[in-house]
Design a protein around this motif. Structure first.
Motif, mmCIF file in Angstrom:
data_model
loop_
_atom_site.group_PDB
_atom_site.id
_atom_site.type_symbol
_atom_site.label_atom_id
_atom_site.label_comp_id
_atom_site.label_asym_id
_atom_site.label_seq_id
_atom_site.Cartn_x
_atom_site.Cartn_y
_atom_site.Cartn_z
ATOM 1 N N ILE A 151 -1.599 2.879 11.476
ATOM 2 C CA ILE A 151 -2.930 2.306 11.319
ATOM 3 C C ILE A 151 -2.758 0.870 10.861
ATOM 4 C CG2 ILE A 151 -5.040 2.398 9.937
ATOM 5 C CD1 ILE A 151 -4.642 5.479 9.876
ATOM 6 N N LEU A 152 -3.400 -0.049 11.564
ATOM 7 C CA LEU A 152 -3.365 -1.453 11.173
ATOM 8 C C LEU A 152 -4.147 -1.584 9.869
ATOM 9 C CD1 LEU A 152 -2.669 -4.406 11.711
ATOM 10 C CD2 LEU A 152 -4.737 -4.550 13.105
ATOM 11 N N CYS A 153 -3.446 -1.852 8.789
ATOM 12 C CA CYS A 153 -4.053 -1.860 7.466
ATOM 13 C C CYS A 153 -3.653 -3.127 6.726
ATOM 14 C CB CYS A 153 -3.593 -0.622 6.698
ATOM 15 S SG CYS A 153 -4.274 -0.513 5.044
ATOM 16 N N ASP A 154 -4.643 -3.859 6.261
ATOM 17 C CA ASP A 154 -4.404 -5.085 5.509
ATOM 18 C C ASP A 154 -5.068 -4.995 4.150
ATOM 19 O OD1 ASP A 154 -2.984 -6.682 7.516
ATOM 20 O OD2 ASP A 154 -4.873 -6.605 8.615
ATOM 21 N N VAL A 155 -4.472 -5.650 3.178
ATOM 22 C CA VAL A 155 -4.990 -5.664 1.813
ATOM 23 C C VAL A 155 -5.438 -7.083 1.473
ATOM 24 C CG1 VAL A 155 -4.483 -5.215 -0.622
ATOM 25 C CG2 VAL A 155 -3.442 -3.780 1.166
ATOM 26 N N LEU A 207 -3.799 -6.179 -15.118
ATOM 27 C CA LEU A 207 -2.614 -5.310 -15.200
ATOM 28 C C LEU A 207 -2.830 -4.004 -14.450
ATOM 29 C CD1 LEU A 207 -1.727 -5.836 -18.980
ATOM 30 C CD2 LEU A 207 -0.572 -6.812 -16.980
ATOM 31 N N LEU A 208 -4.013 -3.449 -14.577
ATOM 32 C CA LEU A 208 -4.341 -2.195 -13.910
ATOM 33 C C LEU A 208 -4.275 -2.324 -12.392
ATOM 34 C CD1 LEU A 208 -5.328 0.673 -14.712
ATOM 35 C CD2 LEU A 208 -7.659 -0.195 -14.512
ATOM 36 N N LEU A 209 -4.676 -3.494 -11.884
ATOM 37 C CA LEU A 209 -4.723 -3.705 -10.431
ATOM 38 C C LEU A 209 -3.433 -4.306 -9.862
ATOM 39 C CD1 LEU A 209 -8.383 -5.026 -10.084
ATOM 40 C CD2 LEU A 209 -7.510 -2.742 -9.514
ATOM 41 N N GLU A 210 -2.427 -4.513 -10.708
ATOM 42 C CA GLU A 210 -1.166 -5.088 -10.240
ATOM 43 C C GLU A 210 -0.537 -4.357 -9.052
ATOM 44 O OE1 GLU A 210 1.945 -5.703 -13.168
ATOM 45 O OE2 GLU A 210 1.072 -7.668 -13.610
ATOM 46 N N SER A 252 -2.497 -5.830 -6.173
ATOM 47 C CA SER A 252 -2.286 -7.269 -6.058
ATOM 48 C C SER A 252 -0.898 -7.594 -5.516
ATOM 49 C CB SER A 252 -2.477 -7.916 -7.431
ATOM 50 O OG SER A 252 -2.127 -9.266 -7.407
ATOM 51 N N ASP A 253 0.094 -6.858 -5.989
ATOM 52 C CA ASP A 253 1.473 -7.108 -5.555
ATOM 53 C C ASP A 253 1.678 -6.880 -4.061
ATOM 54 O OD1 ASP A 253 2.175 -7.758 -8.146
ATOM 55 O OD2 ASP A 253 3.188 -5.852 -8.562
ATOM 56 N N LEU A 285 -3.303 -10.942 1.744
ATOM 57 C CA LEU A 285 -4.017 -12.199 1.553
ATOM 58 C C LEU A 285 -4.655 -12.171 0.170
ATOM 59 C CD1 LEU A 285 -5.161 -14.894 2.657
ATOM 60 C CD2 LEU A 285 -7.081 -13.583 3.583
ATOM 61 N N LYS A 286 -4.405 -13.223 -0.625
ATOM 62 C CA LYS A 286 -5.030 -13.376 -1.931
ATOM 63 C C LYS A 286 -5.942 -14.586 -1.875
ATOM 64 C CE LYS A 286 -1.266 -11.357 -4.587
ATOM 65 N NZ LYS A 286 -0.300 -11.534 -5.676
#
Length: 161
Positions: free
Chosen positions: A83-87, A126-129, A132-133, A137-138
């Motif tokens: 599945i083409l999946c991006d964060v 910290l919880l979302l690290e 995020s890591d 794309l940020k």
């Protein structure tokens, strides 16, 4: 199938990003429990009337901490299904997030009688690290314009991040 995971600290613009994705033909789900991600992807892939389904989900600090810690494993499960999946990860500096919360009068999901807003915002990072890591794309929304957020989200719609 195309899946975009939108995450970021509270007040960073996730709802705006989901709105733009929805306007571009994505089926959007806010506050998906992270543990349901592989099952959602599988069901959307198998049980759809659309030839190329496009789904966007928001996963954030309202999740169980153990589910957020498992995010790398959950993302790998989705990608293993081809599945083409991006964060997409949105964030802003702490002063901006504090100001946004004071303007909206909304309660931060991690505040309580023992945790101030400033502490909650720091703890949330910290919880979302784990998410995020792994972001493809940020986007820093400290000095946003609606146009810049819409452009970034539209870019996410049209191409792989």
């Amino acid at each position: 199938m195309r899946l975009i995971i939108v995450s970021g600290r509270s007040g960073s613009g996730k709802s705006t990003a989901l709105d733009v994705l929805e306007d571009n033909g994505f089926y959007c789900i806010d506050n998906l429990p992270a543990g349901l991600l592989p099952e959602l992807a599988e069901r959307a892939l198998l049980h759809t009337e659309v030839l190329q389904p496009q789904v966007a989900v928001s996963i954030d600090a309202r999740n169980l901490p153990t589910h957020l810690q498992r995010f790398p494993e959950l993302l790998n499960e989705v990608r293993a299904r081809h599945i083409l999946c991006d964060v997409l990860y949105l964030d802003a500096d702490e002063d901006t997030l504090l100001k946004r919360f004071s303007e909206t009068r909304r309660r931060h999901p991690l505040t309580d009688e023992n945790r101030s807003l400033a502490e909650a915002i720091r703890d949330e990072a910290l919880l979302l690290e784990p998410i995020s890591d792994l972001a493809d794309l940020k986007i820093d929304t400290t000095h946003p314009t609606f146009t810049s957020c819409a452009t970034a989200s539209s870019c996410a719609c049209s191409t792989s991040l």
